[in-house]
Design a protein around this motif. Sequence first.
Motif, PDB file in Angstrom:
ATOM      1  N   LEU A   9      38.489  78.817 -35.776  1.00 40.59           N
ATOM      2  CA  LEU A   9      37.989  78.060 -34.635  1.00 40.59           C
ATOM      3  C   LEU A   9      38.958  78.091 -33.461  1.00 40.59           C
ATOM      4  O   LEU A   9      38.609  77.708 -32.351  1.00 40.59           O
ATOM      5  CB  LEU A   9      37.738  76.602 -35.038  1.00 40.59           C
ATOM      6  N   GLU A  10      40.173  78.547 -33.699  1.00 37.78           N
ATOM      7  CA  GLU A  10      41.156  78.603 -32.632  1.00 37.78           C
ATOM      8  C   GLU A  10      41.076  79.894 -31.837  1.00 37.78           C
ATOM      9  O   GLU A  10      41.839  80.116 -30.916  1.00 37.78           O
ATOM     10  CB  GLU A  10      42.571  78.451 -33.212  1.00 37.78           C
ATOM     11  N   ILE A  11      40.105  80.749 -32.192  1.00 38.85           N
ATOM     12  CA  ILE A  11      40.022  82.050 -31.536  1.00 38.85           C
ATOM     13  C   ILE A  11      39.935  81.894 -30.027  1.00 38.85           C
ATOM     14  O   ILE A  11      40.680  82.511 -29.276  1.00 38.85           O
ATOM     15  CB  ILE A  11      38.815  82.843 -32.062  1.00 38.85           C
ATOM     16  N   GLU A  12      39.013  81.039 -29.552  1.00 41.54           N
ATOM     17  CA  GLU A  12      38.827  80.901 -28.107  1.00 41.54           C
ATOM     18  C   GLU A  12      40.047  80.282 -27.444  1.00 41.54           C
ATOM     19  O   GLU A  12      40.445  80.688 -26.373  1.00 41.54           O
ATOM     20  CB  GLU A  12      37.596  80.060 -27.807  1.00 41.54           C
ATOM     21  N   SER A  13      40.659  79.271 -28.109  1.00 43.88           N
ATOM     22  CA  SER A  13      41.809  78.645 -27.481  1.00 43.88           C
ATOM     23  C   SER A  13      42.968  79.622 -27.390  1.00 43.88           C
ATOM     24  O   SER A  13      43.719  79.622 -26.421  1.00 43.88           O
ATOM     25  CB  SER A  13      42.229  77.387 -28.246  1.00 43.88           C
ATOM     26  N   HIS A  14      43.118  80.492 -28.415  1.00 48.73           N
ATOM     27  CA  HIS A  14      44.160  81.508 -28.348  1.00 48.73           C
ATOM     28  C   HIS A  14      43.884  82.473 -27.215  1.00 48.73           C
ATOM     29  O   HIS A  14      44.792  82.867 -26.476  1.00 48.73           O
ATOM     30  CB  HIS A  14      44.233  82.281 -29.673  1.00 48.73           C
ATOM     31  N   ALA A  15      42.605  82.858 -27.072  1.00 50.13           N
ATOM     32  CA  ALA A  15      42.247  83.793 -25.996  1.00 50.13           C
ATOM     33  C   ALA A  15      42.536  83.187 -24.635  1.00 50.13           C
ATOM     34  O   ALA A  15      42.996  83.863 -23.721  1.00 50.13           O
ATOM     35  CB  ALA A  15      40.772  84.172 -26.099  1.00 50.13           C
ATOM     36  N   ASN A  24      27.147  85.125 -26.434  1.00 48.28           N
ATOM     37  CA  ASN A  24      28.042  84.460 -25.501  1.00 48.28           C
ATOM     38  C   ASN A  24      29.161  85.420 -25.099  1.00 48.28           C
ATOM     39  O   ASN A  24      29.838  85.973 -25.965  1.00 48.28           O
ATOM     40  CB  ASN A  24      28.635  83.213 -26.156  1.00 48.28           C
ATOM     41  N   PRO A  25      29.377  85.639 -23.806  1.00 52.06           N
ATOM     42  CA  PRO A  25      30.458  86.548 -23.396  1.00 52.06           C
ATOM     43  C   PRO A  25      31.834  86.078 -23.843  1.00 52.06           C
ATOM     44  O   PRO A  25      32.732  86.900 -24.063  1.00 52.06           O
ATOM     45  CB  PRO A  25      30.344  86.574 -21.868  1.00 52.06           C
ATOM     46  N   ASP A  26      32.024  84.756 -23.993  1.00 51.84           N
ATOM     47  CA  ASP A  26      33.314  84.253 -24.466  1.00 51.84           C
ATOM     48  C   ASP A  26      33.616  84.690 -25.895  1.00 51.84           C
ATOM     49  O   ASP A  26      34.768  84.627 -26.331  1.00 51.84           O
ATOM     50  CB  ASP A  26      33.343  82.722 -24.385  1.00 51.84           C
ATOM     51  N   LEU A  27      32.585  85.107 -26.634  1.00 54.29           N
ATOM     52  CA  LEU A  27      32.765  85.596 -28.005  1.00 54.29           C
ATOM     53  C   LEU A  27      32.563  87.107 -28.080  1.00 54.29           C
ATOM     54  O   LEU A  27      32.299  87.646 -29.160  1.00 54.29           O
ATOM     55  CB  LEU A  27      31.804  84.871 -28.951  1.00 54.29           C
ATOM     56  N   GLY A  28      32.667  87.773 -26.940  1.00 53.28           N
ATOM     57  CA  GLY A  28      32.681  89.227 -26.952  1.00 53.28           C
ATOM     58  C   GLY A  28      31.413  89.924 -26.523  1.00 53.28           C
ATOM     59  O   GLY A  28      31.390  91.159 -26.451  1.00 53.28           O
ATOM     60  N   ALA A  29      30.341  89.193 -26.237  1.00 50.95           N
ATOM     61  CA  ALA A  29      29.088  89.840 -25.835  1.00 50.95           C
ATOM     62  C   ALA A  29      29.209  90.388 -24.417  1.00 50.95           C
ATOM     63  O   ALA A  29      29.887  89.808 -23.563  1.00 50.95           O
ATOM     64  CB  ALA A  29      27.932  88.851 -25.918  1.00 50.95           C
ATOM     65  N   SER A  86      35.602  80.424 -20.565  1.00 47.93           N
ATOM     66  CA  SER A  86      36.983  80.812 -20.845  1.00 47.93           C
ATOM     67  C   SER A  86      37.665  81.168 -19.538  1.00 47.93           C
ATOM     68  O   SER A  86      37.022  81.630 -18.588  1.00 47.93           O
ATOM     69  CB  SER A  86      37.017  82.014 -21.796  1.00 47.93           C
ATOM     70  N   THR A  87      38.970  80.942 -19.483  1.00 42.98           N
ATOM     71  CA  THR A  87      39.725  81.311 -18.292  1.00 42.98           C
ATOM     72  C   THR A  87      39.610  82.797 -18.005  1.00 42.98           C
ATOM     73  O   THR A  87      39.466  83.222 -16.852  1.00 42.98           O
ATOM     74  CB  THR A  87      41.201  80.914 -18.454  1.00 42.98           C
ATOM     75  N   GLN A  88      39.640  83.607 -19.049  1.00 43.52           N
ATOM     76  CA  GLN A  88      39.606  85.049 -18.873  1.00 43.52           C
ATOM     77  C   GLN A  88      38.356  85.505 -18.136  1.00 43.52           C
ATOM     78  O   GLN A  88      38.415  86.370 -17.270  1.00 43.52           O
ATOM     79  CB  GLN A  88      39.679  85.741 -20.239  1.00 43.52           C
ATOM     80  N   LEU A  89      37.204  84.923 -18.460  1.00 47.92           N
ATOM     81  CA  LEU A  89      35.936  85.390 -17.902  1.00 47.92           C
ATOM     82  C   LEU A  89      35.367  84.491 -16.819  1.00 47.92           C
ATOM     83  O   LEU A  89      34.550  84.941 -16.009  1.00 47.92           O
ATOM     84  CB  LEU A  89      34.904  85.538 -19.027  1.00 47.92           C
ATOM     85  N   GLY A  90      35.743  83.216 -16.808  1.00 43.66           N
ATOM     86  CA  GLY A  90      35.147  82.288 -15.854  1.00 43.66           C
ATOM     87  C   GLY A  90      36.132  81.556 -14.972  1.00 43.66           C
ATOM     88  O   GLY A  90      35.740  80.681 -14.207  1.00 43.66           O
ATOM     89  N   GLY A  91      37.419  81.903 -15.080  1.00 41.61           N
ATOM     90  CA  GLY A  91      38.440  81.189 -14.332  1.00 41.61           C
ATOM     91  C   GLY A  91      38.580  81.640 -12.896  1.00 41.61           C
ATOM     92  O   GLY A  91      37.733  82.350 -12.337  1.00 41.61           O
ATOM     93  N   ALA A  92      39.701  81.274 -12.293  1.00 38.34           N
ATOM     94  CA  ALA A  92      39.908  81.526 -10.875  1.00 38.34           C
ATOM     95  C   ALA A  92      40.086  83.016 -10.575  1.00 38.34           C
ATOM     96  O   ALA A  92      39.496  83.544  -9.625  1.00 38.34           O
ATOM     97  CB  ALA A  92      41.125  80.735 -10.392  1.00 38.34           C
ATOM     98  N   VAL A  93      40.908  83.707 -11.367  1.00 36.24           N
ATOM     99  CA  VAL A  93      41.091  85.144 -11.150  1.00 36.24           C
ATOM    100  C   VAL A  93      39.765  85.871 -11.319  1.00 36.24           C
ATOM    101  O   VAL A  93      39.410  86.746 -10.523  1.00 36.24           O
ATOM    102  CB  VAL A  93      42.159  85.707 -12.110  1.00 36.24           C
ATOM    103  N   ALA A  94      39.014  85.499 -12.363  1.00 32.94           N
ATOM    104  CA  ALA A  94      37.704  86.124 -12.584  1.00 32.94           C
ATOM    105  C   ALA A  94      36.771  85.872 -11.408  1.00 32.94           C
ATOM    106  O   ALA A  94      35.971  86.743 -11.039  1.00 32.94           O
ATOM    107  CB  ALA A  94      37.088  85.600 -13.879  1.00 32.94           C
TER     108      ALA A  94
END
Length: 412
Positions: free
Chosen positions: A12-18, A210-215, A368-376
């Motif tokens: 369950l920590e996968i997303e938080s680690h990402a 869900n794109p946060d899980l790799g889709a 997720s920050t990676q896909l939905g954050g400010a840089v994204a």
Amino acid sequence: MSDEELPTASSLEIESHATSSTNDDVGRHWQGVVKRRSFLSGIGMTAAALSAGSLLPTESRAQATPSNRRLSAGDAALLQFALWAELVESDLWTQYAELGGVAPSGGGDAQEDEEFQRFVGGNPAYTLALQNLDGDMPQYITDNTDDELSHAAFLAAFLRSKGEVPVDLKPFQTLPGSQATGARRIKRLTNLMNLNVDLSWYTRYRSGQNPDLGAAFKGPFVIKNQPAIPLNDTDSPPATNPSIPITGRDAQRIQAIANTAGFHFAFIEQGGASLYPTLAFKATDPTVLRILVSIGGVEIDHFGLWHDKGGNAVAQPLAGVVDPVTGLTFPDLNNPATELTQTNKILPEPCNFIHKNLPRCSVIRPTSTQLGGAVATVRAFVADGMFIGQPDEFFELSMNLAVAADSAVRGF
């Protein structure tokens, strides 16, 4: 679901680690938007004060601050980037309101009504084409513009109340705008005349993935190098009446432009729907959290509205419109209707969330920050073409703000 299928605590920590790994990646994300060079010299005190070095937290955790004291570096960075996004939105929505909005009817705030009278002129052909998507489009556009202007004004005032210098994008309002009837002859921050509208959100919100899980998703069709506002009166001759069925070159052209706008509205607001919860996860001060959640809720409301209206451009009786200048065709996404194309499926489909072995849940995604954050967000807006014509200094400042916001960490 069997016990063997249940997610473990570590899984369950996968997303938080990402998400946490994003702080290590934001520097690399920079290279995907603009080459690193020293651009900030000479653009003034505001840009220097808002450089990445001055905004990044100096400790591993943003420190909580009482409501009557200065914001932590992390919280200030979150609000500065939110203000950047609202200034960008205010500029583009103002252009849409000038050409396709409606003047206030009175009875509201007198000062706000007077401000709107400054820029709501109206382009008859463009307004009629927008109304083919929905008869209330001029009112919706005006209200959305009002919302974004209010967000920007509030965030700037709140930052000043905390002793912060709000980001100022006025030096970058240098781009040419529409020359069509209704548009003010002023310089703009955003370019709405050569858009590459990402439509992956249309498929994403109809999918159980869900794109946060790799889709990964592709849009149902492609909008590339297309204007979302008339360039001039050649695009929107005042006598043009794009009545249904849409026939004739002039009517097809202005309807294709309006259809592009309908999809661009949704693209912009789905970005805000993801951005604000992503920023809120990082807030320390309860008031900052309240601001981000409250403004973010309005952005989600906007997305729901425009998701519905955009779909009308690819359903009968408008489906089949072809832009005679660019060749863009708006297909009939209900012929045949599928789970991923059906135009009246506008509510988020339940999808995988947190872990693929948990029950599907209807949520905003990505968050997720990676896909939905400010840089994204900056990367998406750049790819959209809204900043064509901006100097390198603008991209440097924008990415500095984005890196600082994505690097903020919630304190206790």
